[in-house]
Design a protein around this motif. Structure first.
Motif, PDB file in Angstrom:
ATOM      1  N   GLY B 285       0.997  -1.188  -0.028  1.00  0.00           N
ATOM      2  CA  GLY B 285       0.158  -0.053  -0.020  1.00  0.00           C
ATOM      3  C   GLY B 285       0.942   1.293   0.110  1.00  0.00           C
ATOM      4  O   GLY B 285       0.607   2.114  -0.631  1.00  0.00           O
ATOM      5  N   LEU B 286       1.759   1.197   0.830  1.00  0.00           N
ATOM      6  CA  LEU B 286       2.832   2.483   1.104  1.00  0.00           C
ATOM      7  C   LEU B 286       3.416   2.676  -0.499  1.00  0.00           C
ATOM      8  O   LEU B 286       3.621   3.955  -0.952  1.00  0.00           O
ATOM      9  N   ARG B 287       3.980   1.681  -1.092  1.00  0.00           N
ATOM     10  CA  ARG B 287       4.570   1.830  -2.279  1.00  0.00           C
ATOM     11  C   ARG B 287       3.583   2.449  -3.282  1.00  0.00           C
ATOM     12  O   ARG B 287       4.040   3.564  -4.065  1.00  0.00           O
ATOM     13  N   ALA B 288       2.180   2.012  -3.291  1.00  0.00           N
ATOM     14  CA  ALA B 288       1.319   2.580  -4.268  1.00  0.00           C
ATOM     15  C   ALA B 288       1.052   4.186  -3.934  1.00  0.00           C
ATOM     16  O   ALA B 288       1.074   5.161  -4.722  1.00  0.00           O
ATOM     17  N   LEU B 289       1.039   4.354  -2.420  1.00  0.00           N
ATOM     18  CA  LEU B 289       0.676   5.667  -2.218  1.00  0.00           C
ATOM     19  C   LEU B 289       1.789   6.719  -2.385  1.00  0.00           C
ATOM     20  O   LEU B 289       1.728   7.927  -2.730  1.00  0.00           O
ATOM     21  N   VAL B 290       3.032   6.431  -2.105  1.00  0.00           N
ATOM     22  CA  VAL B 290       4.121   7.113  -2.503  1.00  0.00           C
ATOM     23  C   VAL B 290       4.137   7.601  -3.898  1.00  0.00           C
ATOM     24  O   VAL B 290       4.606   8.722  -4.052  1.00  0.00           O
ATOM     25  N   THR B 291       4.004   6.608  -4.909  1.00  0.00           N
ATOM     26  CA  THR B 291       3.819   7.054  -6.184  1.00  0.00           C
ATOM     27  C   THR B 291       2.848   8.121  -6.544  1.00  0.00           C
ATOM     28  O   THR B 291       3.069   9.212  -7.240  1.00  0.00           O
ATOM     29  N   ARG B 292       1.688   7.817  -5.753  1.00  0.00           N
ATOM     30  CA  ARG B 292       0.594   8.919  -5.901  1.00  0.00           C
ATOM     31  C   ARG B 292       0.862  10.360  -5.461  1.00  0.00           C
ATOM     32  O   ARG B 292       0.572  11.261  -6.192  1.00  0.00           O
ATOM     33  N   ILE B 293       1.527  10.369  -4.209  1.00  0.00           N
ATOM     34  CA  ILE B 293       2.057  11.288  -3.690  1.00  0.00           C
ATOM     35  C   ILE B 293       2.982  12.305  -4.539  1.00  0.00           C
ATOM     36  O   ILE B 293       2.962  13.471  -4.936  1.00  0.00           O
ATOM     37  N   ALA B 294       3.847  11.586  -5.107  1.00  0.00           N
ATOM     38  CA  ALA B 294       5.000  12.046  -5.845  1.00  0.00           C
ATOM     39  C   ALA B 294       4.345  12.845  -6.980  1.00  0.00           C
ATOM     40  O   ALA B 294       4.504  13.952  -7.483  1.00  0.00           O
ATOM     41  N   ASP B 295       3.224  12.168  -7.626  1.00  0.00           N
ATOM     42  CA  ASP B 295       2.604  12.656  -8.801  1.00  0.00           C
ATOM     43  C   ASP B 295       1.801  13.980  -8.316  1.00  0.00           C
ATOM     44  O   ASP B 295       1.761  15.136  -8.975  1.00  0.00           O
TER      45      ASP B 295
END
Lengths: 185, 301
Positions: B285-295
């Motif tokens: 979940g964290l992996r997906a969320l970090v990618t979303r936040i970077a965006d």
């Protein structure tokens, strides 16, 4: 109370559904228990008693709170509105309550007072979409309806059609104000 | 327990567990009307006392009798602890300022939009009516949004006792689950949030809107300086405290690919297994969320 002297009980004054209430309460009495057991206002239901289910929602100075997470002494000097306070004195239903009945927004009815108190304090403009209505209602649990009919009731009460759009020629949305006087609808 | 009930009470409300209906274990109650009174009481009573702010975490613990303080010190009648002082560079928020008041403040939403976004994840509206910003930070739940936000935005808190005041960086505040560096006689009185951030965002995964996050990330970005790349990534619900993902920050600042940033973030946490989600799930979940936040921060990842 005496400054810097901890106490076991306290004299408090508050207004409940427009009426003045004075009571001496143990400091560990919850507002939900004060309402139900001291004031016999049993419309406020207690479910989980730890702030999850929302059944005990009442208004404190017009804002929705969990009455099971409020010590009665901390409501001293406040205005409390329960589901009895939004029900017309003649025993009829307020428009929001009628929308719940008409849309079959309740079955057993245990959670209903909590939903009503959350909704009566809500500003429809803050919840323009079904998604934001769902977010608003996420603080109240219902184990009967599956929520669909509750959402329909909210749409109708707020003058939206059953797809969630503003109805043509709809009246002022209901539930946008907080009625605090007893018998106000 | 005694069961009887007064004669004036309708029979059907006659309770079956005694007339004095209570949930919490016995405690005494103190209601100071000034900060000095509260600090004096804390100094006098020591470990016996527990301050109560909005009570949205403490009262459930009282109801379960998991917390059994001797004396509750109610901070709700101390005017000096409420309100927001606004300057060009920061918001100084009184510890007892209600979360719902902050959420509805349009000026704050204009200056620091991420605060409103974060607050909308904090419990439900009924909780935010009573919950306070200082109470949330002092409670220091590792899955809560406001501690993570404070950490990501380089916030500081002012802490007071009869001995004086001190300023504590959010980075030094959270020691462990529900544990801060505050001494028993200290009160968290104010939160200072710098407004230097150009962009900030919060995302989280939860079973239901308003539930505690199973994994969440706060991100923030400001202009780089010689010793600070100006990027903050903080995970919450993925460890025993909110956790700064420094390696992922560095990878993001260096223009690393989404995969590299996500790997760095996942390597920077030690998530727990519990009934809600296991560690592997939280890491994914964290992996997906970090990618979303970077965006959302406008930083390519």
């Amino acid at each position: 109370m005496n400054d810097l002297e901890p106490v076991d009980a306290l004299d408090i004054e508050l207004r409940v559904n427009g009426s003045a209430v004075r009571r001496r309460v143990p400091v560990r009495r919850l507002l939900s228990d004060l309402l139900r057991d001291d004031l016999s206002l049993t419309g406020t239901h207690v479910g989980c008693e730890h702030g999850v289910c929302g059944a005990c929602t009442v208004l404190l100075d017009g804002q929705p709170i969990r009455s099971c997470l409020q010590l009665a002494v901390t409501a001293d000097g406040c205005e409390v509105t329960t589901v009895e306070g939004i029900t017309p004195a003649d025993g009829s239903l307020s428009p929001l309550q009628a929308a719940f009945r008409d849309a079959h927004g309740l079955q057993c009815g245990f959670c209903t007072p909590g939903f009503l108190m959350t909704l009566v304090a809500a500003d429809p403009a803050e919840h323009p979409t079904d998604g934001s209505i769902d977010a608003l209602l996420s603080g109240n649990l219902c184990r009967c309806t599956g929520y669909q009919n509750i959402r329909t009731a909210v749409r109708r009460a707020w003058g939206r059609d059953d797809e969630g759009n503003a109805s043509a020629g709809s009246d002022t949305p209901l539930g946008s104000g907080t009625s605090s006087g007893s018998g106000a609808s | 327990m005694r069961c009887g009930g007064r004669a004036a009470r309708p029979a059907w409300t006659g309770c079956w567990w005694g007339e004095d209906v209570v949930k919490p274990a016995p405690f005494r109650y103190l209601r100071p009307t000034s900060l000095d009174e509260a600090l004096d009481a804390l100094a006098t009573l020591g470990d016996e006392a527990k301050p109560i702010a909005g009570g949205q975490s403490l009262v459930p613990m009282l109801n379960f009798r998991l917390a059994r303080p001797g004396v509750l010190i109610d901070l709700g009648r101390i005017p000096a602890l409420t309100g927001v002082h606004r300057t060009d560079g920061s918001l100084r928020i009184g510890a007892m300022t209600r979360q719902r008041v902050l959420e509805l403040d349009q000026d704050i939403a204009d200056r620091l939009p991420v605060l409103r976004a974060a607050l909308r994840h904090v419990g439900h509206v009924q909780i935010r009516t009573r919950g306070t910003i200082g109470g949330s930070l002092a409670h220091a739940d590792a899955a809560a949004e406001l501690p993570a936000l404070a950490l990501a935005l380089d916030a500081t808190v002012e802490v007071a006792s009869v001995a004086g005041t001190r300023t504590v960086a959010a980075a030094d505040l959270f020691l462990g689950p529900w544990t801060t560096c505050l001494a028993p006689d200290e009160l968290l009185t104010r939160v200072d949030v710098p407004l230097a951030w150009q962009r900030a965002a919060i995302v989280e995964l939860a079973r239901r809107h308003g539930d505690f996050a199973l994994a969440g990330v706060v991100g923030a970005r400001r202009p780089a300086t010689t010793d600070d790349a100006g990027i903050r990534l903080v995970g919450f619900g993925v460890g025993w405290t909110p956790v700064r993902l420094t390696e992922a920050e560095a990878a993001l600042a260096a223009g690393g690919s989404a995969e590299v940033v996500a790997d760095a973030a996942a390597a920077g946490i030690d998530p727990i297994d519990d009934i809600h989600a296991d560690a592997a799930w939280r890491r994914d979940g964290l992996r997906a969320l970090v990618t979303r936040i970077a965006d959302q921060l406008g930083v390519a990842a």
